[in-house]
Write a protein that holds these residues in place. Structure first.
Motif, PDB file in Angstrom:
ATOM      1  N   ARG A 381      -2.752  42.339  23.199  1.00 17.87           N
ATOM      2  CA  ARG A 381      -1.598  41.531  22.782  1.00 17.87           C
ATOM      3  C   ARG A 381      -0.540  42.378  22.059  1.00 17.87           C
ATOM      4  NH1 ARG A 381      -4.211  38.382  25.584  1.00 17.87           N
ATOM      5  NH2 ARG A 381      -3.131  39.820  26.947  1.00 17.87           N
ATOM      6  N   THR A 386       3.034  40.619  22.734  1.00 20.67           N
ATOM      7  CA  THR A 386       2.917  39.227  22.294  1.00 20.67           C
ATOM      8  C   THR A 386       3.025  39.171  20.773  1.00 20.67           C
ATOM      9  OG1 THR A 386       1.476  38.754  24.149  1.00 20.67           O
ATOM     10  CG2 THR A 386       1.427  37.187  22.336  1.00 20.67           C
ATOM     11  N   ILE A 387       2.458  40.170  20.127  1.00 22.80           N
ATOM     12  CA  ILE A 387       2.552  40.250  18.663  1.00 22.80           C
ATOM     13  C   ILE A 387       2.907  41.677  18.237  1.00 22.80           C
ATOM     14  CG2 ILE A 387       0.974  38.359  18.056  1.00 22.80           C
ATOM     15  CD1 ILE A 387      -1.255  40.450  17.800  1.00 22.80           C
ATOM     16  N   SER A 388       3.457  41.798  17.043  1.00 21.96           N
ATOM     17  CA  SER A 388       3.758  43.130  16.511  1.00 21.96           C
ATOM     18  C   SER A 388       2.499  43.685  15.845  1.00 21.96           C
ATOM     19  CB  SER A 388       4.869  43.029  15.467  1.00 21.96           C
ATOM     20  OG  SER A 388       4.394  42.350  14.329  1.00 21.96           O
ATOM     21  N   ILE A 391       1.790  41.813  12.508  1.00 21.69           N
ATOM     22  CA  ILE A 391       1.142  40.507  12.676  1.00 21.69           C
ATOM     23  C   ILE A 391      -0.313  40.707  13.121  1.00 21.69           C
ATOM     24  CG2 ILE A 391       1.124  38.397  14.079  1.00 21.69           C
ATOM     25  CD1 ILE A 391       3.414  38.137  12.309  1.00 21.69           C
ATOM     26  N   ALA A 392      -0.523  41.744  13.933  1.00 23.64           N
ATOM     27  CA  ALA A 392      -1.873  41.985  14.469  1.00 23.64           C
ATOM     28  C   ALA A 392      -2.886  42.184  13.346  1.00 23.64           C
ATOM     29  CB  ALA A 392      -1.865  43.193  15.399  1.00 23.64           C
ATOM     30  N   ILE A 410      -3.678  33.510  17.718  1.00 23.37           N
ATOM     31  CA  ILE A 410      -2.224  33.604  17.915  1.00 23.37           C
ATOM     32  C   ILE A 410      -1.660  32.226  18.282  1.00 23.37           C
ATOM     33  CG2 ILE A 410      -0.410  34.554  19.409  1.00 23.37           C
ATOM     34  CD1 ILE A 410      -2.275  37.090  19.667  1.00 23.37           C
ATOM     35  N   LEU A 415       1.734  32.511  16.199  1.00 20.59           N
ATOM     36  CA  LEU A 415       2.160  33.844  15.794  1.00 20.59           C
ATOM     37  C   LEU A 415       2.844  34.636  16.902  1.00 20.59           C
ATOM     38  CD1 LEU A 415      -0.991  34.851  13.705  1.00 20.59           C
ATOM     39  CD2 LEU A 415       1.254  34.180  12.829  1.00 20.59           C
ATOM     40  N   LYS A 416       3.007  33.983  18.038  1.00 25.03           N
ATOM     41  CA  LYS A 416       3.586  34.676  19.178  1.00 25.03           C
ATOM     42  C   LYS A 416       4.933  35.283  18.800  1.00 25.03           C
ATOM     43  CE  LYS A 416       3.743  33.456  24.109  1.00 25.03           C
ATOM     44  NZ  LYS A 416       4.640  34.459  24.464  1.00 25.03           N
ATOM     45  N   GLN A 417       5.105  36.488  19.213  1.00 25.11           N
ATOM     46  CA  GLN A 417       6.324  37.222  18.870  1.00 25.11           C
ATOM     47  C   GLN A 417       7.552  36.575  19.515  1.00 25.11           C
ATOM     48  OE1 GLN A 417       6.672  41.693  18.038  1.00 25.11           O
ATOM     49  NE2 GLN A 417       6.508  41.516  20.227  1.00 25.11           N
ATOM     50  N   LYS A 464       7.845  37.255  12.952  1.00 28.48           N
ATOM     51  CA  LYS A 464       7.505  37.164  14.364  1.00 28.48           C
ATOM     52  C   LYS A 464       8.534  37.770  15.316  1.00 28.48           C
ATOM     53  CE  LYS A 464       6.569  32.750  14.007  1.00 28.48           C
ATOM     54  NZ  LYS A 464       6.202  31.375  14.372  1.00 28.48           N
ATOM     55  N   ASN A 466      10.592  40.329  17.389  1.00 32.79           N
ATOM     56  CA  ASN A 466      10.251  41.655  17.902  1.00 32.79           C
ATOM     57  C   ASN A 466      11.070  42.704  17.160  1.00 32.79           C
ATOM     58  OD1 ASN A 466      11.022  44.021  19.645  1.00 32.79           O
ATOM     59  ND2 ASN A 466       9.341  43.182  20.861  1.00 32.79           N
TER      60      ASN A 466
END
Ligand code: ADP
Ligand code: MG
Length: 481
Positions: A381, A386-388, A391-392, A410, A415-417, A464, A466
């Protein structure tokens, strides 16, 4: 002018060999049994009994010798080391003395700065462990537990090649890694299966002769080894600079006080009166046996490390950390295979965040709450944006606590970017409108304020957005007059 001191260290490591039975008897070596339930007549030192050498212990010693590039002696001899101690009913310990089974090997250590150093191994010999005196919970009396008497040990003696406590720890860790790869020792330091005596001396830098050494007995944690050596070095320098001299002696490390204390001096040292044990024949090892054992060697840590550097583009140090045990190496390779590359990213996450959680909870990689598939799921992800990465870290924490996969977390936490340019642009315009002063300052040349705007946009999007897109869009929109 201040004198520069050089530290000299040599270690004697005791590795308990992972045989099922003892080195000279058929009693079990299992840890933690009721006292004296695993000691037979041989272990108890009854008169007239005869020791019988355990072939498995010999095979393990040979395995070790081959792994450190040493000579396996075609003929070695068991000797009696005579001394009295309540937990040694025979009145002597069977060990190897003048003729050990393994001689003249070496291992490489890698330090944190990426430098490499070779440490010589003088010898490794087979011997039996003694029993244990138990003082706890017995009031004024002391109990004797002979379950450990006769447990096979491999004593690994290094050359005095180490020049700092850190090098000593790196060496100890390397041998620890090695014996577990070879499956000849479980490496359990708390149970005493892997421990060392550290010989420490100091000398003026540039001097050729070694200083007088002290031996710190029975260190069974990497942290204690480092602390005990550093304490001992400071103590010796203090003594010498105060006009005194070091007496050769055996010292004990008191972990509670963080200091070493004299146990016995050389004058009081035992004269062990070694002589060949008349109950045991010399140990003769045929070349065919050595070759047969060679065929059972696994991929060794250094070979694995070289392969990780080559195949995964890792640094020497990182490859060393990821090959410190077969389990962590297997975990890492499993993650890389599942993600389909991104070896450096995987290395960073396994050595960084995951190790942090394992350490925090005192777990080995085998007991990790996130398996390789779970870890790969998270990294995938990050890779598909999908995430930074930031966030990961939160997702990983949640996976650890909740035992769920990355996607489920997520999804559940939303939490999706945000990668929709329009949506990010919208937030940026709002932030700009809400910060007219900062905007004016930025446009009049205060470049540093760029970070302020990034921060505001991230705050508005709960982290969230990008990051790369935020950067690009901000640069353009802030510049537009
Ligand atoms: P002993 O027979 O008294 O045990 P060894 O010669 O077997 O002595 O050495 C024991 C350990 O002490 C070895 O690991 C060796 O490298 C180390 N050693 C020997 N001399 C020194 C010294 N001056 N300073 C530090 N370590 C030393
Ligand atoms: Mg010795």
């Amino acid at each position: 002018m201040a004198i520069e001191w050089e530290v000299v260290i040599g270690l004697e490591i005791h590795a308990q060999l992972a045989t099922k039975s003892k080195i000279f008897s058929s009693s079990s070596t299992a840890f933690g049994a009721t006292p004296n339930s695993q000691a037979n007549l041989v272990d108890l030192g009854y008169p007239g009994v005869l020791p019988v050498l355990n072939g498995e212990a010999v095979r393990m010693a040979v395995k070790f010798g081959l792994a450190v590039g040493a000579t396996v002696a075609p003929r070695s001899v068991f000797a009696r080391k005579n001394y009295f101690y309540p937990d040694l009913p025979k009145g002597y310990q069977i060990s190897q003395y003048a003729l050990p089974v393994v001689e003249d090997g070496s291992v490489d250590i890698v330090l944190e700065d990426g430098s490499r150093k070779t440490i010589g191994i003088t010898r490794a010999h087979l011997e039996e462990d003694a029993g244990k005196s138990l003082h706890e919970g017995l009031g004024a009396s002391t109990g004797i537990d002979l379950n450990r008497a006769g447990t096979p040990l491999l004593e690994i003696v290094s050359e005095p090649d180490m020049r700092s406590a850190r090098e000593a720890v790196a060496y100890m860790k390397k041998i620890h890694t090695l014996v577990r790869y070879l499956e000849i020792c479980d490496g359990n330091m708390q149970e005493g299966s892997f421990r060392c005596d550290a010989n420490v001396s100091v000398r003026h830098k540039g001097r050729h002769e070694f200083g007088t050494r002290c031996e710190i007995k029975n260190l069974n944690s990497f942290r204690y080894i480092e602390k005990a050596i550093n304490y001992e070095v400071a103590r010796q320098i203090d003594v010498i600079e105060g006009g005194g001299s070091i007496v050769q002696e055996t010292r004990l490390y008191d972990a509670d006080k963080g200091e070493t204390r004299s146990m016995r001096s050389k004058e009081e040292a035992n004269d062990y009166r070694y002589f060949p044990d008349p109950d045991l024949l010399p140990l003769v090892i045929e070349p065919e046996f050595v070759e047969q054992v060679r065929g059972t060697l696994p991929e060794l840590p250094d070979e694995k490390s070289a392969r990780f550097q080559r195949d995964h583009g890792l640094s020497l140090y990182d490859a060393g950390v990821l090959t410190a045990s077969r389990e962590i190496a297997a975990y890492y390779e499993d993650v890389v295979a599942r993600v389909g590359g991104h070896a450096k990213l995987a290395a960073n996450w396994v050595m960084g965040e995951l190790s942090g959680l394992l350490n925090r909870d005192g777990l080995e990689i085998g007991a990790s709450r996130i398996d390789a598939a779970g870890m790969a799921g998270l990294l995938a992800r990050i890779v598909d944006e999908t995430i930074s990465g930031k966030i990961a870290k939160d997702v990983l924490e949640a996976m650890w606590e909740e035992g769920k996969g990355a996607d489920a977390i997520i999804e559940a936490k939303g939490l999706k970017q945000i990668t929709d340019t329009g949506a990010i642009e919208q937030v940026i315009r709002e932030v700009m409108a809400g910060s007219p002063k900062q905007l004016a300052d930025y446009r009049s040349g205060k470049d540093k304020l760029f970070g302020y705007f990034v921060g505001q946009v991230m705050k508005q999007t709960a982290g969230k957005a990008n990051p790369a897109q935020v950067n690009d869009l901000l640069k353009r929109l802030l510049a537009d007059g």
